[in-house]
Each structure stands twice: as structure tokens, then as C-alpha cells.
Scaffold this active site. Structure first.
Site, mmCIF file in Angstrom:
data_model
loop_
_atom_site.group_PDB
_atom_site.id
_atom_site.type_symbol
_atom_site.label_atom_id
_atom_site.label_comp_id
_atom_site.label_asym_id
_atom_site.label_seq_id
_atom_site.Cartn_x
_atom_site.Cartn_y
_atom_site.Cartn_z
ATOM 1 N N THR A 96 0.858 -1.184 0.000
ATOM 2 C CA THR A 96 0.000 0.000 0.000
ATOM 3 C C THR A 96 0.890 1.228 0.000
ATOM 4 O O THR A 96 1.578 1.528 0.986
ATOM 5 C CB THR A 96 -0.931 0.015 1.220
ATOM 6 O OG1 THR A 96 -1.737 -1.168 1.206
ATOM 7 C CG2 THR A 96 -1.837 1.243 1.184
ATOM 8 N N LYS A 171 -6.841 1.835 -3.433
ATOM 9 C CA LYS A 171 -6.564 1.232 -2.123
ATOM 10 C C LYS A 171 -6.625 2.283 -1.014
ATOM 11 O O LYS A 171 -7.132 2.019 0.083
ATOM 12 C CB LYS A 171 -5.187 0.570 -2.129
ATOM 13 C CG LYS A 171 -4.759 0.005 -0.767
ATOM 14 C CD LYS A 171 -5.722 -1.055 -0.248
ATOM 15 C CE LYS A 171 -5.378 -1.504 1.173
ATOM 16 N NZ LYS A 171 -4.153 -2.255 1.285
ATOM 17 N N LYS A 239 -0.518 5.192 8.581
ATOM 18 C CA LYS A 239 0.331 5.515 7.426
ATOM 19 C C LYS A 239 -0.500 5.704 6.162
ATOM 20 O O LYS A 239 -0.287 6.646 5.386
ATOM 21 C CB LYS A 239 1.364 4.398 7.238
ATOM 22 C CG LYS A 239 2.283 4.546 6.028
ATOM 23 C CD LYS A 239 1.806 3.775 4.800
ATOM 24 C CE LYS A 239 1.796 2.288 5.015
ATOM 25 N NZ LYS A 239 1.407 1.545 3.774
#
Length: 287
Positions: A96, A171, A239
Site C-alpha cells: 500500500t 486502495k 500511514k
């Protein structure tokens, strides 16, 4: 098929195991030793001392790493995958990361003669184990079709989201929704508790209504058991939210839920080894 898998963490271990079980020849690399890496070797994977060695002669290269800097190091660092990959091999980055980073990796891959797909996944440890991930893929249609045999082993669905970087963009959207869903569930239950309602009654009612996302039914047992096993680290969710914020165009400042989500997950973070669902426990712990 000869496949290199780089990054044997929570997700990488489950995905690599499925590829081994499907009969593929697997070469593995991880930046540090761990029990999962040792178990894969015992099952027949070949452990390699560098990314360049791991990818040598492989048709498919899969990276599953925690953040863009890790991907960059494994790809472009000393003895990185770009130094050892055969021309025309296909690199699938399941990490990701932000869309611009994926586009930059696509460019360096093309320069090295490789095909590239940003291929992040929706799903965590158990869906990875069961082959139920959803792949969000960016890149050329021909590369996407080439990856299908691998995607079908690892997931229940693969969605082609567009050109390079668009899988990574999708995503970040998906993880924003996931972060907000669990945060909203925790606050809803906390409100109910303060009004004198029991957690079990609140969850029964919320899950019986159209307002509850399906993921909450899957997470409910973990909520009620106060299960602390890490399936998706809270630090990684934080994150991802920060990556989403940093990826937005200049001037996109009216996204109050994104900012609030970042603050909430930062406040919930207390150790490196926390599942993201710990935010629910933090919100409801005084109920």
C-alpha cells in the site's frame, strides 16, 4: 511457474504459502529473519540473500512491503530486484503506497524492461490465508491479464482500476472507508454505553440495520473478545491515511473526516504491535 516473493510479513506469509501450496516454484526474500520465512523454506521455498538473487530467472515478482521507502530499497537499492530481474518479467507490487510512487516504480520498471502492476489488496490476514483478497490493480490491460493466474490463487476478485497508480489510489480510498467504519462503530457503541445500553445489544441492533458495513460482522467477535492479535497493524492504517492526505491536490482542505481520522488513529497508537481494531477498544473501554 517460477515466482519471487519479497516481503514475508503478516500478509506476505499467507500469500506466499498459497502459491507454494498451488505448486509454484517459490523464491523468497525478507529483510530480516522470522519464523514465517523459516516455515516457508521448510515447505519448499528457496530462501535468497538479496532481492536480485531472488528474482533471477523468475517470470513473476511480487512485493508486499510496509511503505514506499521499503519498496524503493528492495527495488533500487544495492542488489535490488531491478538488478536481477529478467527482461519481460512481471513485477506486481502489492504494497500500500501512494499513486505517484506507483507511477514512479512503473517508469523505472519499464526502463529496465519489466512489466509493472500496482496490485494492493483489500483484506487482511484471514482473507489472505483463504484466498479471499480483492486486488485493486493499476497498469496495462495486457499485464493485468497476464497476472490473472496468480491473482486467482490469491484472491476472490481482481479489479482493473486503470493505468499505473490507479490501483494504489483505489486502495487509499478503500482504507479510508475501513478506518472510518471502525472508528464510527466504536463511537456509536461508546455513545450507546453512555446512554445505558449494553455492548452486545448495541452490536446486535447496529448489525441488523442497513447502516452497518459488512466488515463489522466479521470484526464483531474480535471486538467482544478484546482480541489483540495483529491482522492489520494500526500503524499501517495511520500511514495509509497520511498517504491519502499527502496525495491530494493542493487546496483539498475540506475533508474533515480524513483529518479527524488521522488524529483519532494517532491518539489510539500506543505500541508498534497493535491491530487497527484497537481503536474500537480504546473508544469503548470505559463503557
Amino acid at each position: 511457474m517460477k515466482i519471487a516473493f519479497l516481503g514475508i510479513g503478516i500478509m506476505g506469509n499467507e500469500m506466499a504459502t498459497r502459491l507454494l501450496d498451488a505448486g509454484h516454484e517459490l523464491r523468497v526474500y525478507n529483510r530480516s529473519d522470522n519464523a514465517a520465512l523459516q516455515a516457508l523454506v521448510q515447505k519448499g521455498a528457496q530462501r535468497c540473500d538479496s532481492p536480485a538473487i531472488a528474482v533471477s530467472g523468475c517470470e513473476i515478482i511480487i512485493t508486499m512491503l510496509s511503505h514506499p521507502d521499503a519498496v524503493n530499497a528492495v527495488a533500487r537499492g544495492d542488489h535490488g530486484l531491478l538488478q536481477g530481474a529478467a527482461r519481460n518479467s512481471l513485477w506486481m507490487d502489492c504494497s500500500t503506497v501512494d499513486p505517484e510512487f506507483s507511477r514512479s516504480m512503473a517508469a523505472v520498471a519499464k526502463k529496465a524492461g519489466l512489466e509493472f502492476l500496482d496490485s494492493p489488496v483489500a483484506g487482511s490476514k484471514i482473507p489472505a490465508r483463504n484466498g479471499e483478497l480483492v486486488f485493486l490493480v493499476g497498469g496495462d490491460e495486457s499485464s493485468f491479464l497476464r497476472a490473472k493466474p496468480v491473482l486467482e490463487i490469491l484472491g476472490r476478485k481482481a479489479l482493473h482500476c486503470g493505468g499505473s497508480g490507479q490501483g494504489s489510489a483505489m486502495k487509499l480510498v478503500v482504507n479510508f472507508m475501513l478506518a472510518q467504519t471502525v472508528l464510527a462503530a466504536g463511537e456509536a457503541v461508546a455513545i450507546g454505553q453512555k446512554l445505558g445500553l449494553a455492548e452486545s445489544q448495541l452490536l446486535d441492533t447496529l448489525l441488523a440495520t442497513p447502516v452497518a458495513a459488512p466488515i463489522l460482522s466479521a470484526l464483531r467477535p474480535r471486538f467482544e473478545r478484546k482480541d489483540t492479535e495483529v491482522h492489520f497493524p494500526l500503524k499501517h492504517m495511520l500511514k495509509d491515511l497520511k498517504l491519502a492526505k499527502a496525495s491530494l491536490p493542493a487546496g483539498a482542505t475540506d475533508l474533515a473526516l480524513l483529518a479527524a481520522g488521522i488524529d483519532s488513529y494517532e491518539n489510539a497508537l500506543s505500541t508498534a504491535d497493535q491491530d487497527f481494531s484497537a481503536i474500537y477498544q480504546k473508544l469503548t473501554e470505559n463503557g
